[in-house]
Each structure stands twice: as structure tokens, then as C-alpha cells.
Design an enzyme around this catalytic site. Structure first.
Site, PDB file in Angstrom:
ATOM      1  N   CYS A   1       0.814  -1.227   0.000  1.00 47.85           N
ATOM      2  CA  CYS A   1       0.000   0.000   0.000  1.00 47.85           C
ATOM      3  C   CYS A   1       0.841   1.268   0.000  1.00 47.85           C
ATOM      4  CB  CYS A   1      -0.923   0.015   1.204  1.00 47.85           C
ATOM      5  SG  CYS A   1      -1.908  -1.464   1.309  1.00 47.85           S
TER       6      CYS A   1
ATOM      7  N   HIS B   1      -4.076   6.852   0.925  1.00 47.59           N
ATOM      8  CA  HIS B   1      -4.212   5.537   0.287  1.00 47.59           C
ATOM      9  C   HIS B   1      -5.633   5.054   0.563  1.00 47.59           C
ATOM     10  CE1 HIS B   1      -4.131   1.351  -0.468  1.00 47.59           C
ATOM     11  NE2 HIS B   1      -4.086   1.015   0.807  1.00 47.59           N
TER      12      HIS B   1
ATOM     13  N   ASN C   1      -9.908  -1.024  -2.971  1.00 49.85           N
ATOM     14  CA  ASN C   1      -8.517  -0.778  -2.592  1.00 49.85           C
ATOM     15  C   ASN C   1      -7.620  -1.318  -3.704  1.00 49.85           C
ATOM     16  OD1 ASN C   1      -5.940  -0.942  -1.480  1.00 49.85           O
ATOM     17  ND2 ASN C   1      -6.668  -1.572   0.540  1.00 49.85           N
TER      18      ASN C   1
HETATM   19  O1  UT7 Z   1      -4.667  -1.456   2.143  1.00 51.72           O
HETATM   20  C1  UT7 Z   1      -4.380  -2.489   3.015  1.00 51.72           C
HETATM   21  C2  UT7 Z   1      -4.714  -2.108   4.360  1.00 51.72           C
HETATM   22  N1  UT7 Z   1      -5.951  -2.735   4.735  1.00 51.72           N
HETATM   23  C3  UT7 Z   1      -6.749  -2.109   5.551  1.00 51.72           C
HETATM   24  O2  UT7 Z   1      -6.497  -0.987   5.928  1.00 51.72           O
HETATM   25  C4  UT7 Z   1      -7.973  -2.832   6.055  1.00 51.72           C
HETATM   26  C5  UT7 Z   1      -8.262  -2.469   7.469  1.00 51.72           C
HETATM   27  N2  UT7 Z   1      -9.358  -3.213   8.030  1.00 51.72           N
HETATM   28  C6  UT7 Z   1     -10.628  -3.056   7.601  1.00 51.72           C
HETATM   29  O3  UT7 Z   1     -10.874  -2.273   6.698  1.00 51.72           O
HETATM   30  C7  UT7 Z   1     -11.712  -3.821   8.308  1.00 51.72           C
HETATM   31  O4  UT7 Z   1     -11.169  -4.511   9.411  1.00 51.72           O
HETATM   32  C8  UT7 Z   1     -12.481  -4.817   7.383  1.00 51.72           C
HETATM   33  C9  UT7 Z   1     -13.314  -4.035   6.386  1.00 51.72           C
HETATM   34  C10 UT7 Z   1     -11.503  -5.693   6.667  1.00 51.72           C
HETATM   35  C11 UT7 Z   1     -13.405  -5.692   8.203  1.00 51.72           C
HETATM   36  O5  UT7 Z   1     -14.299  -4.888   8.928  1.00 51.72           O
HETATM   37  P1  UT7 Z   1     -14.497  -5.136  10.495  1.00 51.72           P
HETATM   38  O6  UT7 Z   1     -15.499  -4.175  10.929  1.00 51.72           O
HETATM   39  O7  UT7 Z   1     -13.146  -5.067  11.145  1.00 51.72           O
HETATM   40  O8  UT7 Z   1     -15.115  -6.587  10.518  1.00 51.72           O
HETATM   41  P2  UT7 Z   1     -14.567  -7.897  11.258  1.00 51.72           P
HETATM   42  O9  UT7 Z   1     -13.384  -8.440  10.566  1.00 51.72           O
HETATM   43  O10 UT7 Z   1     -14.463  -7.625  12.713  1.00 51.72           O
HETATM   44  O11 UT7 Z   1     -15.782  -8.876  11.030  1.00 51.72           O
HETATM   45  C12 UT7 Z   1     -17.083  -8.603  11.578  1.00 51.72           C
HETATM   46  C13 UT7 Z   1     -18.048  -9.642  11.089  1.00 51.72           C
HETATM   47  C14 UT7 Z   1     -17.531 -11.065  11.260  1.00 51.72           C
HETATM   48  O12 UT7 Z   1     -18.647 -11.883  11.611  1.00 51.72           O
HETATM   49  P3  UT7 Z   1     -18.927 -12.290  13.127  1.00 51.72           P
HETATM   50  O13 UT7 Z   1     -17.679 -13.025  13.585  1.00 51.72           O
HETATM   51  O14 UT7 Z   1     -19.133 -11.002  13.862  1.00 51.72           O
HETATM   52  O15 UT7 Z   1     -20.135 -13.144  13.035  1.00 51.72           O
HETATM   53  C15 UT7 Z   1     -17.060 -11.438   9.898  1.00 51.72           C
HETATM   54  O16 UT7 Z   1     -17.101 -12.827   9.664  1.00 51.72           O
HETATM   55  O17 UT7 Z   1     -18.278  -9.483   9.685  1.00 51.72           O
HETATM   56  C16 UT7 Z   1     -18.056 -10.740   9.027  1.00 51.72           C
HETATM   57  N3  UT7 Z   1     -17.565 -10.452   7.675  1.00 51.72           N
HETATM   58  C17 UT7 Z   1     -18.385 -10.279   6.644  1.00 51.72           C
HETATM   59  N4  UT7 Z   1     -19.711 -10.284   6.517  1.00 51.72           N
HETATM   60  C18 UT7 Z   1     -20.239 -10.022   5.301  1.00 51.72           C
HETATM   61  C19 UT7 Z   1     -16.286 -10.338   7.263  1.00 51.72           C
HETATM   62  N5  UT7 Z   1     -16.272 -10.052   5.951  1.00 51.72           N
HETATM   63  C20 UT7 Z   1     -17.544 -10.014   5.539  1.00 51.72           C
HETATM   64  C21 UT7 Z   1     -18.149  -9.766   4.303  1.00 51.72           C
HETATM   65  N6  UT7 Z   1     -19.481  -9.771   4.223  1.00 51.72           N
HETATM   66  N7  UT7 Z   1     -17.428  -9.490   3.192  1.00 51.72           N
END
Ligand code: UT7
Length: 351
Positions: free
Chosen positions: A115, A278, A308
């Protein structure tokens, strides 16, 4: 001598992939993706016809035209990508070939800083130009993520975020006082190297995480060290991300590295005319905007359209801002990135 951005351009593939399209093959929803990331759609390259280097060449040709120079005028090429055409050689030489540069055997460098690749590349180019070694450098960030994502439910947290695209900048020496790159700040912390990574295929042979995990045979057996059957069977050939750790670290490091650059040159956030973060997650960009107290019109976001695009995201956003007339001579443009490595950085450019 300072380094000015003499030409900026981008290329994104034609194919638009909406959130709704992703719901057809994985357990996700438009609402979840928009709420957590801000992404509405992304672009996917045409398989077997487009590559990171071919997309980079498309952006580069426009950047060269905007800079008013020919490809043969370039002294050096820097290519930033995490999704290269080949494991080796790097994309720099492929871009050189794609641009039809035959008369000049200029150096080509690939950088692997994910990134923050464009910021690292800009800083490297700036050092070459400041020392007088080169006058015209082509810097490209290009990614083709769509070929390497896990489209099963297991991959959904990563797959919905990423898109394909390329951005290119022609960097030129200028002696106009106060113009160009004012400063760059580069940082890294390898402690979390595996928290946002594509571990396989690779030459680690299980060294960091234990051989059993990857199904490696007796280490005295030669061959077959890049891909094991277990990796194929257990879907270990995809990127992985500990999203919350990345998010929490990013929202600290973005403002920190931006303020570091500003204080190095005696400026404050109020002096920024345009911030180009970014495009990792709209929520991260909005958080950074709030911390720096910047109004909406001073922050460029296009993750809604492209997802992204890693090393390509800053030059694509900068190119769009330039095309929209948002970057004018004399403006202070701030670029900042955080991502895999972890690596992060910032740059201040007086346009
Ligand atoms: O450029 C590279 C740098 N990358 C980043 O900066 C990414 C930084 N992180 C993020 O943007 C976020 O952490 C994400 C967008 C990747 C994830 O969002 P989050 O709010 O942190 O969600 P989470 O990983 O805590 O997951 C919450 C829930 C989980 O379900 P449970 O365990 O609460 O039942 C996941 O399984 O959301 C679920 N989940 C999804 N649900 C629907 C994870 N991905 C998805 C999805 N669709 N695509």
C-alpha cells in the site's frame, strides 16, 4: 534540484464489479460492504489480456503525454506492485518493453511495499533527482488483485475490498524555488509482517510459522518448496488479513506520519490543500480527516468506485483530482499510506 510531478495519469479496467455481483458467489451483502468499507464497486481486469505491467503502460503513456516527453526521454523506471506479472523478473522491465523503449537501456527497479509502494517509490525517485543522477523518472503503481483472491466465503473479508487498476507519474527535475516534493517520510515495523500478507507461494519453507502448517516434506528433500498439496487443498494460496489490527494501527499511523512530514517543513494540517490518503477503507480516511480537521473538499476519496488498489490507489486518486481541476499550481498536496509490512509513509508536494 527538486522533484516535480510533471504528469499524472491512471488506467482502470472497463469491467465494473458491483457488491451485488459478489453476493452471487460469496456470503456477503451490499450493506455490509458499504457500511464497513464505503466500497460500492471495483474494476476487474480482463483475464489473460491485461496484466499489472500492461495496465501500468496504459497509465504511463498518458502520464508521458501530459508531461510532454517521450518514453525514450526517461532515465529510470520504478514499478510498485504486490501482484506482479511474474515472481521474477519484476514488472519494471516488462513495462520498459511494453512502452517500446529500445534505444535506451535505462535502469528499472521494482519495489515491494504494497500500500505504501507509491510513496516509497516517490521518495526513491526524489533522492535520484535531488542528487542530479536522473532528470526524468517514471513511477508506476499497478495491481491486478482479481486473479489472486479467494472467492469462497472464507475469503470474503479480504476479497470484497480489493480492485484492479494502475496509476503513473512522470517525475522531473525542477529548479523552481519551493516547487515539487518538499519531504517524504518512510516507516516500517516488521513485527506484524504476517497479519496482512500473501505467505504462499514463497521460499519460506515453513521457517516462520512451522513446516507442518504448510505440509512441507522432510527438509532434506529437494524441490517442491514453493507450493505444497496442502496449500492447494486448504486454500492457503490467498492473501490473509487481520482486519481489525490493520485498521486500529492505520488510524494511528496515518495522522502521525502526516504530522511528521508537516512539522519537518514547518507547516500544519491547516496548510494542506488536498490530502490523498491511500484508499484502504473509507472509514479510515474519514477518521484521518477528522483528526486533521480537514473539510470534505480537501480530502480525495474514490474507494467507492475502485475498492482498494494498493500501490495504484494514490496515483489513481491524484490523477482523478488533477483531472477534476482540484490540484492547482502552488497547492500543497499531501500523500499518505499505510499497509502490509507494516509499512507506511507520507509525502508533501508543492504543485
Ligand atoms: O490497504 C491495506 C490495508 N488494509 C486495511 O487498511 C484494512 C483495514 N481493516 C478493515 O478495513 C476492516 O477490518 C475490514 C473491512 C476488513 C473488516 O471490517 P471489520 O469491521 O473489522 O469486521 P470484522 O473483521 O471484525 O468482522 C465482523 C463480522 C464477522 O462476523 P462475526 O464473527 O461477527 O459473526 C465477519 O465474519 O463481519 C463478518 N464479515 C463479513 N460479513 C459479510 C467479514 N467479511 C464479511 C463480508 N461480508 N465481506
Amino acid at each position: 534540484m527538486q522533484t516535480k510531478i510533471a504528469g499524472i495519469a491512471h488506467y482502470v479496467p472497463e469491467r465494473v464489479v458491483t457488491n451485488e455481483e459478489l453476493t452471487r458467489f460469496m456470503d456477503t451483502s451490499n450493506e455490509w460492504i458499504i457500511e464497513r468499507t464505503g466500497i460500492e464497486e471495483r474494476r476487474y481486469a480482463e483475464k489473460h489480456k491485461e496484466t499489472p505491467s500492461s495496465m501500468g503502460a496504459k497509465a504511463a503513456r498518458i502520464a508521458l503525454e501530459r508531461a510532454g516527453i517521450e518514453a525514450e526521454d526517461l532515465d529510470f523506471i520504478i514499478f510498485a506492485t504486490l501482484s506482479p506479472d511474474y515472481y521474477f523478473p519484476g514488472c519494471g522491465v516488462l513495462l520498459q518493453r511494453e512502452l517500446g523503449i529500445t534505444k535506451r537501456e535505462m535502469g528499472c527497479l521494482d519495489i515491494r511495499n504494497q500500500c505504501s509502494g507509491f510513496i516509497y517509490g516517490l521518495s526513491i525517485a526524489d533522492q535520484f533527482i535531488r542528487t542530479g543522477m536522473y532528470k526524468n523518472i517514471l513511477l508506476v503503481g499497478s495491481e491486478l488483485h482479481s486473479m489472486g483472491l479467494d472467492y469462497s466465503d472464507e475469503g470474503r473479508a479480504v476479497t470484497v475490498i480489493f480492485g484492479d487498476g494502475a496509476g503513473a507519474a512522470v517525475l522531473q527535475a525542477t529548479d523552481k524555488p519551493g516547487q515539487g516534493v518538499l519531504t517524504t517520510c518512510l516507516h516500517a515495523d516488521g513485527t506484524h509482517a504476517e497479519e496482512l500478507a500473501m505467505i504462499n507461494p514463497g521460499s519460506h519453507g515453513g521457517y516462520h510459522l512451522g513446516q507442518d502448517k504448510f505440509g512441507y516434506p522432510d527438509p532434506s528433500v529437494m524441490g517442491g518448496m514453493f507450493v505444497t498439496q496442502k496449500m492447494v487443498d486448504e486454500g492457503m494460496l490467498y492473501p490473509n488479513m487481520t482486519g481489525q489490527l490493520v485498521f486500529k494501527t492505520a488510524v494511528v499511523k496515518f495522522p502521525e506520519v502526516i504530522n511528521e512530514a508537516l512539522s519537518k517543513v514547518g507547516l500544519t494540517a491547516a496548510d494542506i490543500d488536498l490530502l490523498i490518503p491511500h484508499q484502504a477503507n473509507l472509514r479510515i480516511s474519514q477518521f484521518v480527516q477528522r483528526v486533521l480537521k480537514l473539510p470534505d473538499e480537501k480530502v480525495q476519496n474514490n474507494i467507492q468506485k475502485y475498492g482498494n488498489t494498493t500501490a495504484a490507489s494514490i496515483p489513481i486518486a491524484l490523477s482523478e483530482a488533477w483531472e477534476e481541476g482540484k490540484v492547482k499550481e502552488g497547492d500543497l498536496v499531501c500523500l499518505a499510506a499505510f499497509g502490509s509490512g507494516f509499512t507506511w509513509g507520507s509525502a508533501l508536494v508543492r504543485w
